[in-house]
Design a protein around this motif. Sequence first.
Motif, PDB file in Angstrom:
ATOM      1  N   UNK A 438      13.834   8.761   7.242  1.00 16.86           N
ATOM      2  CA  UNK A 438      14.680   9.792   6.628  1.00 16.86           C
ATOM      3  C   UNK A 438      14.770   9.603   5.129  1.00 16.86           C
ATOM      4  N   UNK A 439      14.935   8.333   4.711  1.00 20.21           N
ATOM      5  CA  UNK A 439      15.047   8.044   3.278  1.00 20.21           C
ATOM      6  C   UNK A 439      13.741   8.363   2.568  1.00 20.21           C
ATOM      7  N   UNK A 440      12.629   7.997   3.193  1.00 16.19           N
ATOM      8  CA  UNK A 440      11.340   8.251   2.549  1.00 16.19           C
ATOM      9  C   UNK A 440      11.060   9.743   2.439  1.00 16.19           C
ATOM     10  N   UNK A 441      11.420  10.505   3.473  1.00 15.49           N
ATOM     11  CA  UNK A 441      11.220  11.957   3.414  1.00 15.49           C
ATOM     12  C   UNK A 441      12.005  12.553   2.248  1.00 15.49           C
ATOM     13  N   UNK A 442      13.218  12.062   2.028  1.00 21.16           N
ATOM     14  CA  UNK A 442      14.052  12.589   0.944  1.00 21.16           C
ATOM     15  C   UNK A 442      13.547  12.149  -0.428  1.00 21.16           C
ATOM     16  N   UNK A 443      13.007  10.940  -0.485  1.00 24.46           N
ATOM     17  CA  UNK A 443      12.576  10.399  -1.772  1.00 24.46           C
ATOM     18  C   UNK A 443      11.179  10.848  -2.154  1.00 24.46           C
ATOM     19  N   UNK A 444      10.419  11.317  -1.201  1.00 27.19           N
ATOM     20  CA  UNK A 444       9.023  11.657  -1.483  1.00 27.19           C
ATOM     21  C   UNK A 444       8.955  12.807  -2.472  1.00 27.19           C
ATOM     22  N   UNK A 445       8.173  12.573  -3.516  1.00 28.76           N
ATOM     23  CA  UNK A 445       7.937  13.631  -4.495  1.00 28.76           C
ATOM     24  C   UNK A 445       6.463  13.674  -4.792  1.00 28.76           C
ATOM     25  N   UNK A 446       6.139  13.706  -6.074  1.00 31.43           N
ATOM     26  CA  UNK A 446       4.738  13.631  -6.474  1.00 31.43           C
ATOM     27  C   UNK A 446       4.316  12.175  -6.421  1.00 31.43           C
ATOM     28  N   UNK A 447       3.626  11.777  -5.374  1.00 32.42           N
ATOM     29  CA  UNK A 447       3.293  10.373  -5.163  1.00 32.42           C
ATOM     30  C   UNK A 447       2.086   9.925  -5.971  1.00 32.42           C
ATOM     31  N   UNK A 448       1.457  10.852  -6.694  1.00 33.40           N
ATOM     32  CA  UNK A 448       0.349  10.454  -7.555  1.00 33.40           C
ATOM     33  C   UNK A 448      -0.838   9.879  -6.815  1.00 33.40           C
ATOM     34  N   UNK A 449      -1.143  10.370  -5.597  1.00 28.77           N
ATOM     35  CA  UNK A 449      -2.321   9.904  -4.866  1.00 28.77           C
ATOM     36  C   UNK A 449      -2.108   8.608  -4.118  1.00 28.77           C
ATOM     37  N   UNK A 450      -0.869   8.186  -3.933  1.00 29.28           N
ATOM     38  CA  UNK A 450      -0.607   6.926  -3.248  1.00 29.28           C
ATOM     39  C   UNK A 450      -0.744   7.101  -1.739  1.00 29.28           C
ATOM     40  N   UNK A 451      -1.192   6.045  -1.065  1.00 28.80           N
ATOM     41  CA  UNK A 451      -1.308   6.042   0.391  1.00 28.80           C
ATOM     42  C   UNK A 451      -0.079   5.369   0.991  1.00 28.80           C
ATOM     43  N   UNK A 452       0.598   6.052   1.906  1.00 31.11           N
ATOM     44  CA  UNK A 452       1.774   5.483   2.569  1.00 31.11           C
ATOM     45  C   UNK A 452       1.383   4.955   3.940  1.00 31.11           C
ATOM     46  N   UNK A 453       1.771   3.709   4.211  1.00 31.24           N
ATOM     47  CA  UNK A 453       1.471   3.086   5.496  1.00 31.24           C
ATOM     48  C   UNK A 453       2.787   2.797   6.208  1.00 31.24           C
ATOM     49  N   UNK A 454       2.889   3.236   7.448  1.00 37.57           N
ATOM     50  CA  UNK A 454       4.077   2.996   8.268  1.00 37.57           C
ATOM     51  C   UNK A 454       3.659   2.127   9.452  1.00 37.57           C
ATOM     52  N   UNK A 455       4.195   0.924   9.482  1.00 42.14           N
ATOM     53  CA  UNK A 455       3.832  -0.042  10.518  1.00 42.14           C
ATOM     54  C   UNK A 455       4.870   0.006  11.645  1.00 42.14           C
ATOM     55  N   UNK A 456       4.516   0.724  12.725  1.00 40.47           N
ATOM     56  CA  UNK A 456       5.379   0.841  13.907  1.00 40.47           C
ATOM     57  C   UNK A 456       6.805   1.253  13.516  1.00 40.47           C
ATOM     58  N   UNK A 457       6.871   2.207  12.599  1.00 41.27           N
ATOM     59  CA  UNK A 457       8.179   2.676  12.157  1.00 41.27           C
ATOM     60  C   UNK A 457       8.890   3.481  13.251  1.00 41.27           C
ATOM     61  N   UNK A 458       8.147   3.871  14.304  1.00 41.63           N
ATOM     62  CA  UNK A 458       8.741   4.627  15.401  1.00 41.63           C
ATOM     63  C   UNK A 458       9.122   3.716  16.563  1.00 41.63           C
ATOM     64  N   UNK A 459       9.135   2.397  16.323  1.00 37.08           N
ATOM     65  CA  UNK A 459       9.488   1.467  17.404  1.00 37.08           C
ATOM     66  C   UNK A 459      10.914   1.721  17.875  1.00 37.08           C
ATOM     67  N   UNK A 460      11.102   1.722  19.178  1.00 35.61           N
ATOM     68  CA  UNK A 460      12.446   1.850  19.744  1.00 35.61           C
ATOM     69  C   UNK A 460      12.911   3.276  19.915  1.00 35.61           C
ATOM     70  N   UNK A 461      12.060   4.262  19.646  1.00 35.84           N
ATOM     71  CA  UNK A 461      12.468   5.655  19.832  1.00 35.84           C
ATOM     72  C   UNK A 461      11.456   6.335  20.752  1.00 35.84           C
ATOM     73  N   UNK A 462      11.870   7.420  21.347  1.00 36.97           N
ATOM     74  CA  UNK A 462      10.986   8.140  22.244  1.00 36.97           C
ATOM     75  C   UNK A 462      11.449   9.570  22.389  1.00 36.97           C
TER      76      UNK A 462
END
Length: 549
Positions: A438-462
């Motif tokens: 949620x925080x990253x979605x709100x903070x995301x702007x012009x990332x300047x070509x950066x690659x975002x990696x999420x390591x099992x950020x969905x753990x514990x949800x379904x």
Amino acid sequence: MLRGLDIRDMLIIDRLELTFQPGLNVLTGETGAGKSILLDSLGFVLGWRGRAELVRSGAEQGEVQAWFDLPADHPARAVLEECGLPVEDELILRRINSREGRKTAWVNDRRCSGEVLRKLSETLIELHGQHDDRGLLNPSGHRGLLDEFGKLDDLRGRTRNAWRDLAQSRKALQVAETALEAIRAEEDFLRHAVAELEALDPQEGEEEKLDTERRLMQGAERIRDDVAKAQGALGHEGAEGAASDAMRWLEGAVESAEGMLDEALSALSRALVELDEAAGSVSKCLEQLHFDPLELEQTEERLFAIRAMARKHDVQAEELPKFAAELRQRLDQLEQGDADLKALVAAVNTAQGQYDKTADALSAGRKSAAEALDQAVTRELAPLKMERAVFETVFETAEDGPEGRDEVTFRVATNPGAPSGPLAKIASGGELSRFLLALKVCLAGDEGGITMIFDEIDRGVGGATADAVGRRLVQLAGQGQVLVVTHSPQVAALAAHHWRVEKRVEDEMTLSTVTPLNADDRVDEIARMLSGDRITDAARAAATALMTA
């Protein structure tokens, strides 16, 4: 944007080459299949500190190569220029780890240090996960994230400039105060020394001139008597007179000598001329050797006074005029010091006022941005089934500095009325993942070509929550490139590009492989994630429904 990753002899990977695309890239597979090894390998080539033992058993060295596209405005280009490395549209990083632990790195085929890799990585990759201390969980970066969200770059830049001006003004005042204090400590000496030197008034080159005059007068006293005797011996009472008499006598006898006296008369004539010149020179010298004994005494007194003053101040006699000017200047500084300090204090006060103005404006901008961010994160939490959770940006007063006077920390409370605390300490694994997303979605702007990696950020949800997580990852991927390691079929179903990580045993050696999946393969993989090892038609139907929803 990360375009490819080539891994050789790292942990349980013998040889693996992956090509990534823009959008949402998903890696799935059983637990222990080697997904984390991919991230470890990527972190290795980026210079991140991680596992100590990375080389595959039996191999002499491990090697990782990663290549990125660099648009014209990519911030990595500035890092490359700063480090004196080639700047091209494609950035190739390569790093080798020997069995003995020696690490060697290259950037665009140019040797570099791990520190250079880490600087580049900050512009290339963002890693988000439950154990990430480089991203959103690190409180030291929260203030910068808030500033980016609030678009406060201009205010922050003006605050930095104001702080720089204030620091320079303070330094100038401190230097002046220190110098004035030192001068005041020797004020009595300065006044006495300047008075003595001004009374003596030594002139440039005077000591050498006086010494020459003194030696001449002393020498004249010794030789004057001899020169006077020589003058007498050459004059009419001496050689010149005798030669004249001889000339007269010979001239009276020349007519009877039948030419025998001609040469003698000629020589005497020349001798009389030379004697006259010699007598004139001696007379001139005698005139110059005349001096007043009082003048010698005065010259010696002046010379000795200058030399004594030089010894007193431990300088060369010829340096006395310059030394006197320096002491006079320091005394003038003392007399002018109070006025100068007053002006410097006024400059500090002016700079302080400007800093206070910009720092206060920056603080106000941050508080306004914090209010908007808190509301935005709260709105994002509701679809993630955390509608009762509270997110808040907390301010504490910090010491004045180039970034203003605010300490900023993101804090959460999972239930109303519960105490808030740091993200990593308050939220459970699943809750933390959703907070971070949620925080990253709100903070995301012009990332300047950066690659975002999420390591099992969905753990514990379904279920619906996992679907909401996936859709937000898709939203982020729409701005560039997102790479997700996931166990959630709902997230995997939304991928634009999908790879399966598997572990196999060959010749009693465990190896990890990564396989790109086509549409049919994706159905089977998502069905496996839904139902387990036995893939049923119902699981395939459910997988197809997820992919087309």
